[in-house]
Design an enzyme around this catalytic site. Sequence first.
Site, PDB file in Angstrom:
ATOM      1  N   THR A  44       0.903  -1.223  -0.024  1.00 38.75           N
ATOM      2  CA  THR A  44       0.000  -0.064  -0.009  1.00 38.75           C
ATOM      3  C   THR A  44       1.015   1.360  -0.235  1.00 38.75           C
ATOM      4  O   THR A  44       1.224   1.788   0.929  1.00 38.75           O
ATOM      5  CB  THR A  44      -0.995  -0.015   1.364  1.00 38.75           C
ATOM      6  OG1 THR A  44      -1.634  -1.244   1.353  1.00 38.75           O
ATOM      7  CG2 THR A  44      -1.833   1.164   1.018  1.00 38.75           C
ATOM      8  N   ARG A  48       7.834  -2.355   3.108  1.00 37.38           N
ATOM      9  CA  ARG A  48       7.953  -2.893   4.592  1.00 37.38           C
ATOM     10  C   ARG A  48       8.680  -3.910   4.690  1.00 37.38           C
ATOM     11  O   ARG A  48       8.622  -4.754   3.846  1.00 37.38           O
ATOM     12  CB  ARG A  48       6.570  -3.195   5.191  1.00 37.38           C
ATOM     13  CG  ARG A  48       5.509  -1.985   5.137  1.00 37.38           C
ATOM     14  CD  ARG A  48       3.982  -2.398   5.535  1.00 37.38           C
ATOM     15  NE  ARG A  48       3.051  -1.372   5.029  1.00 37.38           N
ATOM     16  CZ  ARG A  48       1.777  -1.328   5.476  1.00 37.38           C
ATOM     17  NH1 ARG A  48       1.265  -2.332   6.303  1.00 37.38           N
ATOM     18  NH2 ARG A  48       0.916  -0.246   5.045  1.00 37.38           N
ATOM     19  N   SER A 147       3.088   1.063   9.352  1.00 38.87           N
ATOM     20  CA  SER A 147       1.733   1.075   9.848  1.00 38.87           C
ATOM     21  C   SER A 147       1.723   0.145  11.048  1.00 38.87           C
ATOM     22  O   SER A 147       2.440   0.364  12.020  1.00 38.87           O
ATOM     23  CB  SER A 147       0.994   0.710   8.694  1.00 38.87           C
ATOM     24  OG  SER A 147      -0.542   0.719   8.981  1.00 38.87           O
ATOM     25  N   HIS A 148       0.730  -0.731  10.861  1.00 41.35           N
ATOM     26  CA  HIS A 148       0.423  -1.540  12.341  1.00 41.35           C
ATOM     27  C   HIS A 148       1.191  -2.962  12.296  1.00 41.35           C
ATOM     28  O   HIS A 148       1.093  -3.578  13.157  1.00 41.35           O
ATOM     29  CB  HIS A 148      -1.049  -1.831  12.438  1.00 41.35           C
ATOM     30  CG  HIS A 148      -1.624  -2.787  11.187  1.00 41.35           C
ATOM     31  ND1 HIS A 148      -1.889  -2.045  10.097  1.00 41.35           N
ATOM     32  CD2 HIS A 148      -1.773  -4.012  10.921  1.00 41.35           C
ATOM     33  CE1 HIS A 148      -2.232  -3.022   9.191  1.00 41.35           C
ATOM     34  NE2 HIS A 148      -2.298  -4.206   9.794  1.00 41.35           N
ATOM     35  N   LYS A 157       6.506   4.996   3.169  1.00 41.24           N
ATOM     36  CA  LYS A 157       5.545   5.084   2.215  1.00 41.24           C
ATOM     37  C   LYS A 157       5.718   6.545   1.424  1.00 41.24           C
ATOM     38  O   LYS A 157       6.268   7.316   2.126  1.00 41.24           O
ATOM     39  CB  LYS A 157       4.176   5.392   2.947  1.00 41.24           C
ATOM     40  CG  LYS A 157       3.701   4.217   3.804  1.00 41.24           C
ATOM     41  CD  LYS A 157       2.560   4.560   4.497  1.00 41.24           C
ATOM     42  CE  LYS A 157       1.875   3.411   5.288  1.00 41.24           C
ATOM     43  NZ  LYS A 157       0.566   4.043   5.959  1.00 41.24           N
ATOM     44  N   ASP A 307       0.756   4.888  12.977  1.00 44.48           N
ATOM     45  CA  ASP A 307       0.938   5.926  12.113  1.00 44.48           C
ATOM     46  C   ASP A 307      -0.181   6.529  11.933  1.00 44.48           C
ATOM     47  O   ASP A 307      -0.551   7.492  11.147  1.00 44.48           O
ATOM     48  CB  ASP A 307       1.516   5.699  10.637  1.00 44.48           C
ATOM     49  CG  ASP A 307       0.820   4.923   9.933  1.00 44.48           C
ATOM     50  OD1 ASP A 307      -0.072   4.043  10.519  1.00 44.48           O
ATOM     51  OD2 ASP A 307       0.670   4.946   8.718  1.00 44.48           O
ATOM     52  N   ASP A 309      -3.300   5.776  10.639  1.00 44.93           N
ATOM     53  CA  ASP A 309      -4.467   5.405   9.318  1.00 44.93           C
ATOM     54  C   ASP A 309      -5.197   4.517   9.861  1.00 44.93           C
ATOM     55  O   ASP A 309      -5.937   4.228   8.742  1.00 44.93           O
ATOM     56  CB  ASP A 309      -3.283   5.292   8.262  1.00 44.93           C
ATOM     57  CG  ASP A 309      -2.510   3.948   8.298  1.00 44.93           C
ATOM     58  OD1 ASP A 309      -2.881   3.254   9.382  1.00 44.93           O
ATOM     59  OD2 ASP A 309      -2.179   3.480   7.422  1.00 44.93           O
TER      60      ASP A 309
END
Length: 334
Positions: A44, A48, A147-148, A157, A307, A309
């Site tokens: 996305t 990562r 992210s998570h 990103k 982060d 989102d």
Amino acid sequence: MALHRLAGKPAPRSLLVNIPRLVTSYYSRKPDVTDPAQKVTFGTSGHRGSSFKNSFNEDHVLAVSQAICQFRKSKNITGPLFMGMDTHALSEPALASALEVFAANGMTVMIQEGLGYTPTPVISHAILTYNRSQTSGLADGVVITPSHNPPDNGGLKYNPPHGGPADTETTSFIEDRANDILGEGNKDVRRTPFEKAISSDTTHEYDYIGPYTEDLANILDMEIIAKAGLKIGVDPLGGAALGFWDPIARWFGLDIDVVNRAIDPTFGFMTVDKDGKIRMDCSSPYAMAGLIGLKDNFDIAFGNEYDLDQEVEVEDFDEITSALEAYEAKKALI
């Protein structure tokens, strides 16, 4: 999948990542460019991985950053690049690596004051706010975050001038070029030492908190929320939103209690997810057990992942627990 015996319970020390070893691996280990699992792979809008698995190491960040510079040049993107990071252990090393490349390429970069943490939506807001009055010299952005993902992960990103996630044409360009650069031993990477990069005329500190906080009134009726007198609980979950909640409370006169002010890159404050791993999954009642446990203290509570989102909002704690359990059951059937 059988439910792990630690699901929903506080993470034991045996599950916590060794942060010094993780950061050492970021700098010392090199990816095998013949192994697809160790190449740059954009999901996305970003790449990562973990430095333990040679999928997110300094070489990856240098190559991706140089590829972003080349993408900007190909699209004539000449405005500032708004740059932020979350609180994962690998985010600050990766920000330093990326800034060394951006500065060497002469890019104007805006970083959070005091090397603070910046959520993904705040970078998007900064891009859109800047570009609103521009017809050329548009801005874009980079967020250093996986992210998570679990605490041993890092990520980067890219957000183009529209402020949202990059499309597949953009990510394919950056991914392909970054892998070409990696395959050639990063010889095409332009780089300057971090001390010079951070003090360069092209690197600027920027207040991300004030403009974002003030602009909330343009999308939410904060006066009505304040008049309702709600007792609001917030758990930033060790993430990049921590520095934003107190200014929001002061600016709009809200009764907000930040229940967890810890910045802990091991995620040691988390409860364990259903599979026995530590992750910031806002859809999981096991990972969010700590937040759900606040049910008697507040009218409403929020939890933000690293982060920002994703978030979980809790009003009726019994209902939200049932909904999350149903969601997990549905996913298991897919």
